[in-house]
Design a protein around this motif. Sequence first.
Motif, short mmCIF file in Angstrom:
data_model
loop_
_atom_site.label_atom_id
_atom_site.label_comp_id
_atom_site.label_asym_id
_atom_site.label_seq_id
_atom_site.Cartn_x
_atom_site.Cartn_y
_atom_site.Cartn_z
N SER A 125 37.99 49.57 -4.73
CA SER A 125 36.77 49.63 -5.23
C SER A 125 36.50 49.94 -7.01
N SER A 126 36.13 49.57 -7.86
CA SER A 126 36.07 49.94 -9.29
C SER A 126 34.35 49.74 -10.01
N GLU A 127 34.39 50.83 -10.95
CA GLU A 127 33.04 50.16 -11.72
C GLU A 127 33.62 50.13 -13.06
#
Length: 272
Positions: free
Chosen positions: A185-187
């Motif tokens: 996951s990545s912001e």
Amino acid sequence: MKARKNKTIKPAVHIVQKELLQPYNPVSINLIGAGGTGGQVLTALARMNHALTALGHAGLSVRVFDDDKIDDANLGRQLFTTAEIGLYKSVALINRVNRFFGTNWKAETVRYEKEQLKDKDVASAVITISCVDTVQARFNIAEVLKYLSKNYGGRNHVQYWMDFGNSRTSGQVILSTLEKIKQPSSEIYKPIDNLPLVTDEFKELLYSSEQADNIPSCSLAEALTKQDLFINSALANCGASLLWQLFREGILFNRGFFLNLADFRTQPLKVA
């Protein structure tokens, strides 16, 4: 009046798994085709392997597939010598690389087709690189890779397919995945777990770029009427740079490119 919220569009990326960036064993690569482009790609892989091991990486383990033998027309453009005429291209190139770099890479003197590949351990590699000059050969490769993706679960389970293709002065390199690659996951980014197969996404392009005359050339002069002298090496170096980015940076914003040497133009193919 309510203020509108700014929606930042995250750039799409493909993130490489840790198993390729910090492997315990050399990463297996099958190189299909040892001609004008394949020979150049093999040299690039040898240089890459030497650099990776110097940086503490486990390096690469390469196997080359080609059932073609060297003839007079291959001299010069494909970097073979007169002493190698009559030898299998895959054997001549692998012997040369192994002597120069001290590797123990392998040569296979068969075509990469389902009927020829009885040993799944030999047919399967984490990364498959194809440098073939017919559309049918690409679809044969796709058939084998799809089969292995579903029916082989060994250490060298197929993950990526990088295809090199060219006409006289233009070409393309496209990276695909055979299955969804788990993404963190990545912001900041939008991780993409699946890169479409070249035979699915660019079927029409492959047929349109295929050379009309696939009869083997009888001389270097005749060969140069079909492919420019430097199109193979230009594609090989740019494609190797994409692979180097995969190993060294672990994140890809582009999954390939289109190259035109006639007007010195390169168009990246974005991950999307």
